[in-house]
Design a protein around this motif. Structure first.
Motif, PDB file in Angstrom:
ATOM      1  N   GLY A 203      13.814  30.291  57.515  1.00 13.02           N
ATOM      2  CA  GLY A 203      13.855  28.959  56.715  1.00 13.02           C
ATOM      3  C   GLY A 203      12.992  28.133  56.924  1.00 13.02           C
ATOM      4  N   MET A 204      11.789  28.250  57.662  1.00 16.14           N
ATOM      5  CA  MET A 204      10.990  27.346  58.097  1.00 16.14           C
ATOM      6  C   MET A 204       9.925  27.059  56.954  1.00 16.14           C
ATOM      7  N   LYS A 205       9.248  26.186  57.141  1.00 14.36           N
ATOM      8  CA  LYS A 205       8.142  25.666  56.209  1.00 14.36           C
ATOM      9  C   LYS A 205       7.027  25.466  56.880  1.00 14.36           C
ATOM     10  N   VAL A 206       5.858  26.236  56.238  1.00 12.18           N
ATOM     11  CA  VAL A 206       4.486  26.159  56.949  1.00 12.18           C
ATOM     12  C   VAL A 206       3.607  25.238  55.978  1.00 12.18           C
ATOM     13  N   ILE A 207       2.717  24.385  56.720  1.00 10.82           N
ATOM     14  CA  ILE A 207       1.817  23.737  56.060  1.00 10.82           C
ATOM     15  C   ILE A 207       0.415  24.220  56.573  1.00 10.82           C
ATOM     16  N   CYS A 208      -0.427  24.901  55.700  1.00 10.25           N
ATOM     17  CA  CYS A 208      -1.855  25.206  56.134  1.00 10.25           C
ATOM     18  C   CYS A 208      -2.656  24.125  55.811  1.00 10.25           C
ATOM     19  N   ALA A 209      -3.667  23.689  56.638  1.00 14.98           N
ATOM     20  CA  ALA A 209      -4.619  22.586  56.117  1.00 14.98           C
ATOM     21  C   ALA A 209      -5.716  22.798  57.072  1.00 14.98           C
ATOM     22  N   GLY A 210      -6.808  22.271  56.744  1.00 17.26           N
ATOM     23  CA  GLY A 210      -8.084  22.136  57.391  1.00 17.26           C
ATOM     24  C   GLY A 210      -7.905  21.290  58.619  1.00 17.26           C
ATOM     25  N   GLY A 211      -8.348  22.024  59.762  1.00 16.11           N
ATOM     26  CA  GLY A 211      -8.109  21.412  61.286  1.00 16.11           C
ATOM     27  C   GLY A 211      -8.992  20.167  61.566  1.00 16.11           C
ATOM     28  N   LYS A 212     -10.326  20.004  60.667  1.00 12.76           N
ATOM     29  CA  LYS A 212     -11.330  19.084  61.277  1.00 12.76           C
ATOM     30  C   LYS A 212     -10.940  17.835  60.394  1.00 12.76           C
ATOM     31  N   ASP A 213      -9.955  17.768  59.490  1.00 11.72           N
ATOM     32  CA  ASP A 213      -9.906  16.511  58.660  1.00 11.72           C
ATOM     33  C   ASP A 213      -8.643  15.602  59.544  1.00 11.72           C
ATOM     34  N   ILE A 214      -9.036  14.921  60.340  1.00 14.51           N
ATOM     35  CA  ILE A 214      -8.271  14.027  61.199  1.00 14.51           C
ATOM     36  C   ILE A 214      -7.206  13.140  60.409  1.00 14.51           C
ATOM     37  N   GLU A 215      -7.711  12.732  59.372  1.00 14.61           N
ATOM     38  CA  GLU A 215      -6.823  11.618  58.670  1.00 14.61           C
ATOM     39  C   GLU A 215      -5.819  12.258  57.793  1.00 14.61           C
ATOM     40  N   ASN A 216      -6.354  13.543  57.279  1.00 12.74           N
ATOM     41  CA  ASN A 216      -5.277  14.475  56.518  1.00 12.74           C
ATOM     42  C   ASN A 216      -4.023  15.011  57.615  1.00 12.74           C
ATOM     43  N   ILE A 217      -4.578  15.263  58.702  1.00 16.79           N
ATOM     44  CA  ILE A 217      -3.316  15.714  59.696  1.00 16.79           C
ATOM     45  C   ILE A 217      -2.454  14.733  60.155  1.00 16.79           C
ATOM     46  N   LYS A 218      -3.099  13.319  60.079  1.00 15.41           N
ATOM     47  CA  LYS A 218      -2.134  12.104  60.632  1.00 15.41           C
ATOM     48  C   LYS A 218      -1.137  12.096  59.352  1.00 15.41           C
ATOM     49  N   LYS A 219      -1.682  12.072  57.877  1.00  9.41           N
ATOM     50  CA  LYS A 219      -0.719  12.104  56.876  1.00  9.41           C
ATOM     51  C   LYS A 219       0.360  13.139  56.830  1.00  9.41           C
ATOM     52  N   ILE A 220       0.080  14.514  57.358  1.00  4.87           N
ATOM     53  CA  ILE A 220       1.022  15.315  57.449  1.00  4.87           C
ATOM     54  C   ILE A 220       1.809  14.873  58.593  1.00  4.87           C
ATOM     55  N   LEU A 221       1.657  14.602  59.750  1.00  2.00           N
ATOM     56  CA  LEU A 221       2.553  14.363  60.724  1.00  2.00           C
ATOM     57  C   LEU A 221       3.502  13.024  60.387  1.00  2.00           C
ATOM     58  N   ASN A 222       2.800  12.171  59.527  1.00  2.00           N
ATOM     59  CA  ASN A 222       3.639  10.953  58.974  1.00  2.00           C
ATOM     60  C   ASN A 222       4.511  11.292  57.594  1.00  2.00           C
ATOM     61  N   ASP A 223       4.577  12.631  57.332  1.00  2.00           N
ATOM     62  CA  ASP A 223       5.150  13.070  55.896  1.00  2.00           C
ATOM     63  C   ASP A 223       4.687  12.388  54.843  1.00  2.00           C
ATOM     64  N   ASN A 224       3.375  12.082  54.811  1.00  2.00           N
ATOM     65  CA  ASN A 224       2.885  11.436  53.454  1.00  2.00           C
ATOM     66  C   ASN A 224       2.405  12.579  52.668  1.00  2.00           C
ATOM     67  N   GLU A 225       1.753  12.334  51.470  1.00  2.00           N
ATOM     68  CA  GLU A 225       1.176  13.147  50.824  1.00  2.00           C
ATOM     69  C   GLU A 225      -0.354  13.648  51.407  1.00  2.00           C
ATOM     70  N   TYR A 226      -0.453  14.966  51.324  1.00  5.61           N
ATOM     71  CA  TYR A 226      -1.752  15.588  52.312  1.00  5.61           C
ATOM     72  C   TYR A 226      -2.176  16.827  51.240  1.00  5.61           C
ATOM     73  N   PHE A 227      -3.441  16.935  51.872  1.00  7.82           N
ATOM     74  CA  PHE A 227      -4.091  18.154  51.308  1.00  7.82           C
ATOM     75  C   PHE A 227      -4.048  19.266  51.996  1.00  7.82           C
ATOM     76  N   GLY A 228      -3.291  20.639  51.264  1.00  6.00           N
ATOM     77  CA  GLY A 228      -3.209  21.701  52.009  1.00  6.00           C
ATOM     78  C   GLY A 228      -2.273  22.558  51.392  1.00  6.00           C
ATOM     79  N   THR A 229      -1.669  23.415  51.666  1.00  8.75           N
ATOM     80  CA  THR A 229      -0.789  24.440  51.026  1.00  8.75           C
ATOM     81  C   THR A 229       0.492  24.549  51.629  1.00  8.75           C
ATOM     82  N   THR A 230       1.572  24.581  51.203  1.00 10.83           N
ATOM     83  CA  THR A 230       2.862  24.426  51.666  1.00 10.83           C
ATOM     84  C   THR A 230       3.502  25.858  51.274  1.00 10.83           C
ATOM     85  N   ILE A 231       3.863  26.640  52.438  1.00  9.90           N
ATOM     86  CA  ILE A 231       4.391  27.960  52.311  1.00  9.90           C
ATOM     87  C   ILE A 231       5.801  27.861  52.767  1.00  9.90           C
ATOM     88  N   GLY A 232       6.693  28.446  51.602  1.00  9.07           N
ATOM     89  CA  GLY A 232       8.120  28.248  51.987  1.00  9.07           C
ATOM     90  C   GLY A 232       9.072  28.127  50.632  1.00  9.07           C
TER      91      GLY A 232
END
Length: 232
Positions: A203-232
């Motif tokens: 029952g895990m969730k996987v978020i696939c996102a671009g690895g070079k977009d530092i600001e977007n990774i930070k948004k994901i870590l902070n549980d903010n809106e992000y650009f990517g695909t959620t699998i789950g």
């Protein structure tokens, strides 16, 4: 709070270590960790260029000598590449990472003493995505962030099919239909089939996102809106 970043080898070593990216990525991660001492990160390093270069080298040697290609041996070559990439990450995080690189995510007495734990590939039969799922199960992390050179999961390979469409969300059932159930060394897919089966069962969730977009990774870590695909 423990978060898992599965860092694709193509992000760490596209052809040689991407020091510009690594510098920004590690600075962002350590800033995030400093904000709250209860925060922890598990990073799982992929093989990247070294894995594919050496696997292809092995394949060519087999062709030249007439020896049979052993998928198991090719997987071990890829695993060794993940280990050198993981050591690079561990060294770069300094005192944040107090434990040795994890080679076996199912080890019963696995220790996590600092705020960062780094893991590499484990054994043949799957990619480091599966190692990330095992570590998520062990350290009670329900979300795995899969960072690679693609920004989203597509309905098909966009390099081969111009009509392939990006997805914001996809169920495990639909995703597993896309990636299948078989693993082959060097297989290129957003999240490997063996990892997908286990993550869906847990029952895990996987978020696939671009690895070079530092600001977007930070948004994901902070549980903010992000650009990517959620699998789950």
């Amino acid at each position: 709070m423990t978060k898992i970043l599965s860092v694709g080898g193509s992000i760490i070593v596209p052809d040689k270590p991407d020091t510009e990216f690594l510098g920004k990525f590690i600075s962002m991660c350590t800033e995030w960790l400093k904000e709250d001492k209860s925060r922890r990160l598990i990073l799982v390093a992929g093989g990247g260029a070294p894995a594919r270069v050496y696997q292809n080298g092995y394949k060519e040697v087999c062709e030249k000598t007439g020896a049979s290609f052993d998928a198991n041996a090719a997987d071990w070559i890829g695993i060794m590449a993940t280990r050198i990439n993981a050591q690079l990450l561990k060294a770069s995080f300094g005192d944040y990472c107090k434990n040795d690189v994890v080679y076996n995510p199912t080890e019963p007495d696995l220790k996590f003493d600092g705020q960062v734990l780094v893991a590499s590939g484990w054994k043949p039969g799957f990619s480091t995505d599966t190692d990330a799922v095992y570590l998520g199960e062990k350290f009670d992390a329900k979300t795995i962030v899969n960072l690679s050179n693609i920004d989203k999961v597509y309905t098909d390979d966009p390099r081969k099919n111009p009509d392939a469409k990006p997805l914001d969300t996809i169920s495990w059932e639909e995703f597993r239909k896309m990636v299948g159930d078989e693993w082959t060394p060097g297989k290129n897919c957003p999240f490997d089939p063996i990892a997908s089966k286990k993550a869906s069962e847990l029952g895990m969730k996987v978020i696939c996102a671009g690895g070079k977009d530092i600001e977007n990774i930070k948004k994901i870590l902070n549980d903010n809106e992000y650009f990517g695909t959620t699998i789950g």
